[in-house]
Design a protein around this motif. Sequence first.
Motif, mmCIF file in Angstrom:
data_model
loop_
_atom_site.group_PDB
_atom_site.id
_atom_site.type_symbol
_atom_site.label_atom_id
_atom_site.label_comp_id
_atom_site.label_asym_id
_atom_site.label_seq_id
_atom_site.Cartn_x
_atom_site.Cartn_y
_atom_site.Cartn_z
ATOM 1 N N UNK A 27 -11.227 5.959 9.964
ATOM 2 C CA UNK A 27 -10.212 5.481 9.021
ATOM 3 C C UNK A 27 -10.528 5.849 7.581
ATOM 4 N N UNK A 28 -9.498 5.708 6.760
ATOM 5 C CA UNK A 28 -9.649 5.701 5.304
ATOM 6 C C UNK A 28 -9.411 4.272 4.850
ATOM 7 N N UNK A 29 -10.359 3.717 4.102
ATOM 8 C CA UNK A 29 -10.215 2.343 3.609
ATOM 9 C C UNK A 29 -9.752 2.383 2.153
ATOM 10 N N UNK A 30 -8.704 1.611 1.889
ATOM 11 C CA UNK A 30 -8.117 1.540 0.542
ATOM 12 C C UNK A 30 -8.349 0.129 0.030
ATOM 13 N N UNK A 31 -9.237 -0.018 -0.935
ATOM 14 C CA UNK A 31 -9.617 -1.390 -1.322
ATOM 15 C C UNK A 31 -8.511 -2.110 -2.083
ATOM 16 N N UNK A 32 -7.640 -1.371 -2.768
ATOM 17 C CA UNK A 32 -6.619 -2.025 -3.574
ATOM 18 C C UNK A 32 -5.393 -2.486 -2.798
ATOM 19 N N UNK A 66 0.848 -1.196 0.000
ATOM 20 C CA UNK A 66 0.000 0.000 0.000
ATOM 21 C C UNK A 66 0.881 1.243 0.000
ATOM 22 N N UNK A 67 1.633 1.482 -1.101
ATOM 23 C CA UNK A 67 2.598 2.585 -1.096
ATOM 24 C C UNK A 67 1.949 3.953 -1.287
#
Lengths: 375, 375, 375, 375
Positions: free
Chosen positions: C142-147, C47-48
């Motif tokens: 939170x922030x959710x990052x699906x990738x 998750x960069x």
Amino acid sequence: MKKVIVIGSGILGASTAYHLAKAGADVLVVDRKDKGQATDAAAGIICPWLSQRRNQAWYRLAKAGARYYPELIAQLQEEGESETGYAQAGALSVHHDPIKIGLMMERATLRKTDAPEIGDITELTESQTRGHFPLLAEGLSSVHISGAARVDGRALRDALIRSAQRSGAVFIRGEASLQVQANRITGVTAGKTTFSADSIIVCAGAWANSLLQPLGIDFQVGFQKAQIVHLEVPDHQDTGVWPVVIPPNDQYLLAMGQQRVVMGSTHENGITGYDTRVTAGGMQEVLNKGIDLAPGLANSTFLETRVGFRPFTPGFLPVMGAVPGWEGLIAANGLGASGLTMGPYIGKQLAQLSLGMELELNISDYDIRNAIKGV
Amino acid sequence: MKKVIVIGSGILGASTAYHLAKAGADVLVVDRKDKGQATDAAAGIICPWLSQRRNQAWYRLAKAGARYYPELIAQLQEEGESETGYAQAGALSVHHDPIKIGLMMERATLRKTDAPEIGDITELTESQTRGHFPLLAEGLSSVHISGAARVDGRALRDALIRSAQRSGAVFIRGEASLQVQANRITGVTAGKTTFSADSIIVCAGAWANSLLQPLGIDFQVGFQKAQIVHLEVPDHQDTGVWPVVIPPNDQYLLAMGQQRVVMGSTHENGITGYDTRVTAGGMQEVLNKGIDLAPGLANSTFLETRVGFRPFTPGFLPVMGAVPGWEGLIAANGLGASGLTMGPYIGKQLAQLSLGMELELNISDYDIRNAIKGV
Amino acid sequence: MKKVIVIGSGILGASTAYHLAKAGADVLVVDRKDKGQATDAAAGIICPWLSQRRNQAWYRLAKAGARYYPELIAQLQEEGESETGYAQAGALSVHHDPIKIGLMMERATLRKTDAPEIGDITELTESQTRGHFPLLAEGLSSVHISGAARVDGRALRDALIRSAQRSGAVFIRGEASLQVQANRITGVTAGKTTFSADSIIVCAGAWANSLLQPLGIDFQVGFQKAQIVHLEVPDHQDTGVWPVVIPPNDQYLLAMGQQRVVMGSTHENGITGYDTRVTAGGMQEVLNKGIDLAPGLANSTFLETRVGFRPFTPGFLPVMGAVPGWEGLIAANGLGASGLTMGPYIGKQLAQLSLGMELELNISDYDIRNAIKGV
Amino acid sequence: MKKVIVIGSGILGASTAYHLAKAGADVLVVDRKDKGQATDAAAGIICPWLSQRRNQAWYRLAKAGARYYPELIAQLQEEGESETGYAQAGALSVHHDPIKIGLMMERATLRKTDAPEIGDITELTESQTRGHFPLLAEGLSSVHISGAARVDGRALRDALIRSAQRSGAVFIRGEASLQVQANRITGVTAGKTTFSADSIIVCAGAWANSLLQPLGIDFQVGFQKAQIVHLEVPDHQDTGVWPVVIPPNDQYLLAMGQQRVVMGSTHENGITGYDTRVTAGGMQEVLNKGIDLAPGLANSTFLETRVGFRPFTPGFLPVMGAVPGWEGLIAANGLGASGLTMGPYIGKQLAQLSLGMELELNISDYDIRNAIKGV
């Protein structure tokens, strides 16, 4: 009538003056009203029965001090003193470990035999415990002691002073020094005025050393600094009925009326001089321990931090009596963390001693020579 | 010769078997070698004299247990047992507050009167304290007790077992159940084999409840889970001579030989079943308290975490004696956190009891009925 | 066909060997299988896009590494490799401060423009956040990052190795040293055997310095020690679908399948030698930060602590390419904390480079001279 | 000459009034002097260059605000204002992890290209770092930014107000309400008096919502509460030259002259109403983080805790400009945690805007409609 001067108007001096004035003596009290008076800062817990200290002389005195309270408060109330600062609100001795709660129950029950004033001893579950003090952390069960009380040092001292004044005692503010003639203390100088007396009683706590030094007395009283945080609970809760909370460490929580909760305290030794500063580290310690114990207090309003100095002797026992080698000089000191528990009762003894009356207490167990170097 | 079966081979069972075998009895020991044996996990501190517990029956037993150690160890050493796990390395009772150190000195000195085995009692400054245990935090002074000792539960138990075996005792691994005829226990079944005996002694600690349940006995022994962390000090320091460190809370540090230092422990109540798991929260608690006490341990190597269960009775007192209503059945239990202090001594009493010999101890103070519901 | 020797079989060496073998090269991999291999200890977060680092060369490489994963995993799965250790489980970037969550949303959205693989970016309330990872502390949104994805370093490395072996690569365990003729590296000696090759690729991470030293190359790679705690959640929860949790500090929580949750990690600099010890202080730090983030993990079972060393260069940028002054020698190093993100992709570049193929990446941004003193 | 009324006399209002008065306008400032004014509580750090925030519009404004300071301070000093509260004392961005220090050096160096006012960027070892700020914890290295400055909000605001007054501006205390005629704001009522003006500028920070509500404007400014602790260092150290300390989390330490050190701050969201209370939990948080960063502050004296409210918009960007739909009404708001950095510069823009002068800044990036619902 006998003339007596009391130096110091903390709880001990105030009680001494009160008992002297009630007995008809001609009483003058001199106090320099410094910052850091132990009584001024203190919110006291009257619950000596759970102490783990084994010294019997200490325990007898603490127990007698606690037993004397209801009688003293009744006398003050008869005179119309409604604001004595005293409330028998009970105490919760809390612990995370139910096994320790069992051992506390054992200890309290053993102690009740010769101290029925301890009242009811009840083991409380976690939810019962929080029922008594709603802001406590989860996981704490407790032993509830119904006979325990709290006392606001300032309020009780002021009630004693008001009563003593009504009986003729005079209170003056000033820096006292002792007047000496041969081996007799003849009076006290405050400012430019000298007051003569038959007897001088030094109740000067942390300041006694410097007062006695001119007599060549090396008084061995040390001091422990206490920082105490006062908070206001935001919601309208009846904090006046909350019991005192005694956790396993040195901290405590003491609710008073009018939404006020007191968190105490630091135990600072080895301080140099009368360092009356409120410090960042002191507040941090008190807040961390107190909020750990009662997380619900995190949202309370910070009101003030008070600083007091607890006097103690080399043997950690109070001392009292006539100062050897000097006529007309009586002193008491070293009440330590139990000043509010013992102070009113010891004041009564000092009054009786100076008036030549018979004492209730065998004060030889608290020989003042234990606090004087080279005697 | 009398045939006796001992169920359980923790410190109590091992000592019982040892004393029985030495007395010439025909001894069989059955143990199921579960995880979580208290003895297996424990590193014991032999220093009951500073305890604040007031129960006299408890203190008499703990004191007698400590006093018995030098004699027992000498006997084992005479037989050639060099690895007894016992070392009289002394103890440091530490505190940040010098006033508390003064009160500890008072307590220890009072206790020495009838317990000279406490040895020398010395007040140590901060730097002297760190001289004895170099990794300690700053600001701690201490009372040093020269007569205190440490004992490695595993090593002592194994030495007792080896000695009992040399005297003819037989140890088997298996799940024991009691054989009953009318109101008499006639023996024990382990696996498919039944062993008969004149007397059965149940030293099964946390597991006694389920063993006695088939007899209709509702044994009221509870358990407290302890997680204990073992570390290795990296540099070559002679940890074998370091004293035990006893802080004001429940934690302790116990150095052993070969660079090993033990940090204990959690005190977990209300656990369900024999939860022998090492938990993240348990390790966190032990590491935080231990490193707070001795920051120098942060750089030590983590070796393992052991788990044990301390058995305790409703009154927090050990119980021992013949089980009422049943012939041939003796039990002891509830040694709590003092198992290593009291276990060897109680084992001796159990051996004497089963052989009909006179006892040193008045065991009526530890009536086994106190742990049986409805008796 | 070209003969290539790869030294090191962490994620970088394994990927290099995999891509070489797929391209038809004759591949030999030598590894000494020391403790402390970064890949072996690591649980990686792919998750960069949320990184605050501003160096563009670094970000390009991390982004390319993340983008390459789905393609690589699909290839492995086509071959039947089901245990790749990779799962696109998403990530939660959590914070107590909703304002910071707003700023993270801003940053993630800006980054999505040229990185659509970031997937859906969703702002989650506290309760939604705990819906995704049930053990979290209160008060975190939170922030959710699906990738985002997680990868188990061991599993992916082993899948790459198995696939490379199926394509003919040979893996041997041994201590490698380089064979030199004039300014050309001709092969590698491992044990008593020498293997010749057209090209040698050094993927030896923290161990490269000592390997290159005999050539007079002063390789400037330093190491950061990481201690990582593995826990088992007691109740049967489907931890395999839990997203990675990224708090504001350096810590992280990474759930894997089969009830396992990984808490990472320490960031220990200035260590001397390869100190592979699990330390009391290291565990304390990881447990405190992890349990603060997810108090529900306090009751999980401690399984093990792994130790790895993250290699980094003076400029904190990975380096790769032909080693100047020597023929037949290629190296890459300094992947730091992003080894699992970048390793597979850089391995592909190294394979292409050694086979004389055109590269996808402009590797001049990662000039290996940046890590060699005096070039 | 043009008549302008400024509502609010925090840093933004004071700067606006200053620039208006200098330009010759007829200026009236109305402020209700509530508790909780952000400027009153704040001690500002002028060091936007290390921020990790990526929003370019935000950074341009923060950078311009920092760049404007030396010019503004020089003007004030020319007038004889010596107490501006501003000092270019530098800043230390500290971290335990040297790798993070390396990355900070990289970031600062990249930023210097278009911001030479950042000054010298120097990597400092642990001992150099403590040389600059003697009370810091061990183990912290740092990046030193010579161009960074601190500013005391109260002092700068008061200097701007004094200067504006010398140029004819009038300041009154009162609760302002807007006077409206059709779609034009004609003036302001304070108490029983109405003042007419050509232009009204609303610089009311956290209080703007209620001021604009009667116009049917739903202003979307939220607030974050900050509690800030002021301490006095006991020994006579020249705290005036100590740099600002910026740790990795949200906390900071800011030394001022005369032994004063400021520890900030809480970041409390979701508060209801203007809760200006100093809370036990707020002080605990600030003291814990601050003393963790600088243990040497534990012995400092607690002076006071200040409370301020930082205003922010939905996009976390400042907004400014003419309020759409109303003539004669200008507003600015949402300066967030950068109020002291940006406030003086934005005040200059507002003055220019209301006087119809050309602006330095392209304010369309900070469209006030972003903070108004339904526009």
